[in-house]
Design a protein around this motif. Sequence first.
Motif, PDB file in Angstrom:
ATOM      1  N   ARG A   1       8.175  12.355   9.968  1.00  0.00           N
ATOM      2  CA  ARG A   1       9.029  11.646   9.000  1.00  0.00           C
ATOM      3  C   ARG A   1       9.902  10.609   9.699  1.00  0.00           C
ATOM      4  O   ARG A   1      10.064   9.484   9.236  1.00  0.00           O
ATOM      5  CB  ARG A   1       9.945  12.636   8.266  1.00  0.00           C
ATOM      6  N   LYS A   2      10.455  11.014  10.844  1.00  0.00           N
ATOM      7  CA  LYS A   2      11.349  10.120  11.578  1.00  0.00           C
ATOM      8  C   LYS A   2      10.549   8.910  12.080  1.00  0.00           C
ATOM      9  O   LYS A   2      10.962   7.762  11.905  1.00  0.00           O
ATOM     10  CB  LYS A   2      11.970  10.886  12.753  1.00  0.00           C
ATOM     11  N   ALA A   3       9.376   9.182  12.674  1.00  0.00           N
ATOM     12  CA  ALA A   3       8.558   8.101  13.222  1.00  0.00           C
ATOM     13  C   ALA A   3       8.141   7.133  12.117  1.00  0.00           C
ATOM     14  O   ALA A   3       8.196   5.908  12.297  1.00  0.00           O
ATOM     15  CB  ALA A   3       7.322   8.690  13.894  1.00  0.00           C
ATOM     16  N   PHE A   4       7.774   7.688  10.977  1.00  0.00           N
ATOM     17  CA  PHE A   4       7.308   6.838   9.879  1.00  0.00           C
ATOM     18  C   PHE A   4       8.453   5.980   9.332  1.00  0.00           C
ATOM     19  O   PHE A   4       8.272   4.786   9.071  1.00  0.00           O
ATOM     20  CB  PHE A   4       6.713   7.715   8.775  1.00  0.00           C
ATOM     21  N   SER A   5       9.650   6.561   9.176  1.00  0.00           N
ATOM     22  CA  SER A   5      10.793   5.775   8.685  1.00  0.00           C
ATOM     23  C   SER A   5      11.124   4.642   9.638  1.00  0.00           C
ATOM     24  O   SER A   5      11.394   3.516   9.204  1.00  0.00           O
ATOM     25  CB  SER A   5      12.042   6.653   8.544  1.00  0.00           C
ATOM     26  N   GLU A   6      11.089   4.949  10.940  1.00  0.00           N
ATOM     27  CA  GLU A   6      11.379   3.894  11.919  1.00  0.00           C
ATOM     28  C   GLU A   6      10.355   2.778  11.840  1.00  0.00           C
ATOM     29  O   GLU A   6      10.692   1.598  11.907  1.00  0.00           O
ATOM     30  CB  GLU A   6      11.410   4.481  13.339  1.00  0.00           C
ATOM     31  N   HIS A   7       9.095   3.192  11.652  1.00  0.00           N
ATOM     32  CA  HIS A   7       8.026   2.210  11.526  1.00  0.00           C
ATOM     33  C   HIS A   7       8.252   1.308  10.307  1.00  0.00           C
ATOM     34  O   HIS A   7       8.129   0.085  10.383  1.00  0.00           O
ATOM     35  CB  HIS A   7       6.687   2.933  11.417  1.00  0.00           C
TER      36      HIS A   7
ATOM     37  N   ILE B   1      -1.926   8.205   4.706  1.00  0.00           N
ATOM     38  CA  ILE B   1      -1.691   9.653   4.801  1.00  0.00           C
ATOM     39  C   ILE B   1      -0.198   9.946   4.877  1.00  0.00           C
ATOM     40  O   ILE B   1       0.337  10.778   4.147  1.00  0.00           O
ATOM     41  CB  ILE B   1      -2.404  10.246   6.053  1.00  0.00           C
ATOM     42  N   MET B   2       0.498   9.202   5.763  1.00  0.00           N
ATOM     43  CA  MET B   2       1.924   9.443   5.931  1.00  0.00           C
ATOM     44  C   MET B   2       2.711   9.106   4.656  1.00  0.00           C
ATOM     45  O   MET B   2       3.631   9.827   4.272  1.00  0.00           O
ATOM     46  CB  MET B   2       2.476   8.637   7.118  1.00  0.00           C
ATOM     47  N   SER B   3       2.324   8.010   3.988  1.00  0.00           N
ATOM     48  CA  SER B   3       3.013   7.633   2.742  1.00  0.00           C
ATOM     49  C   SER B   3       2.948   8.774   1.734  1.00  0.00           C
ATOM     50  O   SER B   3       3.929   9.111   1.078  1.00  0.00           O
ATOM     51  CB  SER B   3       2.372   6.411   2.091  1.00  0.00           C
TER      52      SER B   3
ATOM     53  N   ASP C   1       0.838  -1.218   0.000  1.00  0.00           N
ATOM     54  CA  ASP C   1       0.000   0.000   0.000  1.00  0.00           C
ATOM     55  C   ASP C   1       0.861   1.252   0.000  1.00  0.00           C
ATOM     56  O   ASP C   1       0.597   2.206  -0.731  1.00  0.00           O
ATOM     57  CB  ASP C   1      -0.850   0.054   1.282  1.00  0.00           C
ATOM     58  N   ILE C   2       1.876   1.239   0.866  1.00  0.00           N
ATOM     59  CA  ILE C   2       2.747   2.412   1.004  1.00  0.00           C
ATOM     60  C   ILE C   2       3.430   2.724  -0.314  1.00  0.00           C
ATOM     61  O   ILE C   2       3.425   3.857  -0.791  1.00  0.00           O
ATOM     62  CB  ILE C   2       3.812   2.157   2.099  1.00  0.00           C
ATOM     63  N   ARG C   3       3.998   1.684  -0.945  1.00  0.00           N
ATOM     64  CA  ARG C   3       4.693   1.874  -2.228  1.00  0.00           C
ATOM     65  C   ARG C   3       3.766   2.474  -3.274  1.00  0.00           C
ATOM     66  O   ARG C   3       4.119   3.442  -3.949  1.00  0.00           O
ATOM     67  CB  ARG C   3       5.204   0.529  -2.757  1.00  0.00           C
TER      68      ARG C   3
ATOM     69  N   LEU D   1       0.930   4.117  -2.907  1.00  0.00           N
ATOM     70  CA  LEU D   1       0.496   5.482  -2.597  1.00  0.00           C
ATOM     71  C   LEU D   1       1.606   6.493  -2.821  1.00  0.00           C
ATOM     72  O   LEU D   1       1.368   7.589  -3.311  1.00  0.00           O
ATOM     73  CB  LEU D   1       0.009   5.564  -1.151  1.00  0.00           C
ATOM     74  N   MET D   2       2.843   6.104  -2.462  1.00  0.00           N
ATOM     75  CA  MET D   2       3.957   7.023  -2.649  1.00  0.00           C
ATOM     76  C   MET D   2       4.140   7.338  -4.117  1.00  0.00           C
ATOM     77  O   MET D   2       4.339   8.477  -4.506  1.00  0.00           O
ATOM     78  CB  MET D   2       5.241   6.429  -2.084  1.00  0.00           C
ATOM     79  N   GLU D   3       4.069   6.296  -4.952  1.00  0.00           N
ATOM     80  CA  GLU D   3       4.288   6.511  -6.375  1.00  0.00           C
ATOM     81  C   GLU D   3       3.114   7.238  -7.008  1.00  0.00           C
ATOM     82  O   GLU D   3       3.272   8.217  -7.727  1.00  0.00           O
ATOM     83  CB  GLU D   3       4.510   5.158  -7.060  1.00  0.00           C
ATOM     84  N   ARG D   4       1.906   6.761  -6.690  1.00  0.00           N
ATOM     85  CA  ARG D   4       0.717   7.308  -7.321  1.00  0.00           C
ATOM     86  C   ARG D   4       0.479   8.766  -6.957  1.00  0.00           C
ATOM     87  O   ARG D   4      -0.051   9.543  -7.732  1.00  0.00           O
ATOM     88  CB  ARG D   4      -0.470   6.481  -6.856  1.00  0.00           C
ATOM     89  N   SER D   5       0.843   9.130  -5.704  1.00  0.00           N
ATOM     90  CA  SER D   5       0.512  10.480  -5.272  1.00  0.00           C
ATOM     91  C   SER D   5       1.553  11.501  -5.698  1.00  0.00           C
ATOM     92  O   SER D   5       1.319  12.689  -5.652  1.00  0.00           O
ATOM     93  CB  SER D   5       0.342  10.524  -3.755  1.00  0.00           C
ATOM     94  N   SER D   6       2.739  11.044  -6.130  1.00  0.00           N
ATOM     95  CA  SER D   6       3.770  12.031  -6.446  1.00  0.00           C
ATOM     96  C   SER D   6       4.123  12.069  -7.925  1.00  0.00           C
ATOM     97  O   SER D   6       4.803  12.969  -8.386  1.00  0.00           O
ATOM     98  CB  SER D   6       5.029  11.743  -5.630  1.00  0.00           C
ATOM     99  N   ARG D   7       3.685  11.072  -8.690  1.00  0.00           N
ATOM    100  CA  ARG D   7       4.050  11.047 -10.104  1.00  0.00           C
ATOM    101  C   ARG D   7       2.826  10.904 -10.987  1.00  0.00           C
ATOM    102  O   ARG D   7       1.887  10.193 -10.647  1.00  0.00           O
ATOM    103  CB  ARG D   7       4.988   9.861 -10.386  1.00  0.00           C
ATOM    104  N   PHE D   8       2.874  11.559 -12.134  1.00  0.00           N
ATOM    105  CA  PHE D   8       1.809  11.431 -13.115  1.00  0.00           C
ATOM    106  C   PHE D   8       2.120  10.219 -13.983  1.00  0.00           C
ATOM    107  O   PHE D   8       3.103  10.213 -14.714  1.00  0.00           O
ATOM    108  CB  PHE D   8       1.727  12.703 -13.969  1.00  0.00           C
ATOM    109  N   LEU D   9       1.299   9.163 -13.855  1.00  0.00           N
ATOM    110  CA  LEU D   9       1.666   7.896 -14.483  1.00  0.00           C
ATOM    111  C   LEU D   9       1.016   7.586 -15.831  1.00  0.00           C
ATOM    112  O   LEU D   9       1.617   6.880 -16.632  1.00  0.00           O
ATOM    113  CB  LEU D   9       1.396   6.746 -13.503  1.00  0.00           C
ATOM    114  N   PRO D  10      -0.221   8.075 -16.092  1.00  0.00           N
ATOM    115  CA  PRO D  10      -0.843   7.611 -17.330  1.00  0.00           C
ATOM    116  C   PRO D  10      -0.277   8.242 -18.616  1.00  0.00           C
ATOM    117  O   PRO D  10      -1.008   8.832 -19.397  1.00  0.00           O
ATOM    118  CB  PRO D  10      -2.319   7.953 -17.145  1.00  0.00           C
ATOM    119  N   LEU D  11       1.028   8.127 -18.822  1.00  0.00           N
ATOM    120  CA  LEU D  11       1.580   8.576 -20.100  1.00  0.00           C
ATOM    121  C   LEU D  11       1.635   7.380 -21.043  1.00  0.00           C
ATOM    122  O   LEU D  11       2.121   6.320 -20.672  1.00  0.00           O
ATOM    123  CB  LEU D  11       2.991   9.133 -19.912  1.00  0.00           C
ATOM    124  N   SER D  12       1.148   7.592 -22.245  1.00  0.00           N
ATOM    125  CA  SER D  12       1.001   6.455 -23.138  1.00  0.00           C
ATOM    126  C   SER D  12       2.163   6.325 -24.115  1.00  0.00           C
ATOM    127  O   SER D  12       2.638   7.304 -24.678  1.00  0.00           O
ATOM    128  CB  SER D  12      -0.331   6.613 -23.884  1.00  0.00           C
TER     129      SER D  12
END
Lengths: 211, 100
Positions: B81-87, B20-22, A13-15, A17-28
């Motif tokens: 940020r620190k808490a999340f990285s540790e987690h 949210i944190m991600s 989930d984290i991966r 969300l990190m990618e989806r929320s920071s990068r514009f992905l639907p480039l064709s």
Amino acid sequence: MDKNQEHLEAIRDIRTLMERSSRFLPLSGLSGILIGVWALVCTAIAYSLLGISIQDPGYHTLLLENGQLSTSKFPLLLADFMVVLIIALSTGMFMAMRKAKKMNLPVWDATARRMLTNLAIPLVAGGLYCLILLYRGEISLIAPATLLFYGLALLNASKYTINEMRFLGILEISTGLLGTLFADFGLLFWALGFGILHIVYGILIYYKYEK
Amino acid sequence: MKNYIDDINKAFESRVRLGIMSILMVNDFMDFPSLKEQLQITDGNLASHLAALEKLEYISVSKQFIGKKPNTSYAATDIGRKAFSEHLNALERLISISGQ
């Protein structure tokens, strides 16, 4: 074991969300290929308007008549490039909307805005720079300048979209530099940068993400 | 193995807070509607988790007006940020231990 599965899912989930929320992905990738083809067609039309073949150097001298911009050839050539620019932009937007729908992602969100802003700043600077070149009569530098600024724009926007855009940007900049050095063949370098490079890039993206 | 479990932060046990944190780790800031769109949850749910993270000082809140519309945006703090990285590190170690 259940707990482990939960942790794995949390990390996934984290991966995403990190990618989806920071990068514009639907480039064709397909749009890259199509835009490349439009650029090659555009160059072919330009050569036939000028009435020279691709080995002939100095296309830009044909645009000047006694030091003035040719009133017969220049407007036609400008129209050629402008029409292709509009078609290329529409192709890119249309295909991105299609791909976003397929990927179930929003096409117009914070990532899209951020990518476009970062793309637009060097592009607008490049557009103004080309107008200044035109005003000063440096016609031969305009085609390679479009490559240079386009490459810088891609490089700048690549932080906010797929990584591959960075390499395309660097290649466009290199092509622009070579095109400036061999300005007599500026149109050929323009076709290489906007045509061939887009097609190769599009094919790579297509096979990597869409197949 | 026990101390790894101690590093697992209870504040991030909820999936929404993890989400949210991600998002705030890779974006300088993000407003409420965009967070909601990314996480696909209801206003109330999102608001309560944001409030909890704010109370822990893991995120900071800034309110401003865009035209006449109020706009609230959120950013991760250094503590957050620190808490999340540790987690995350703890999660990864846990998985690699039980994977062996």
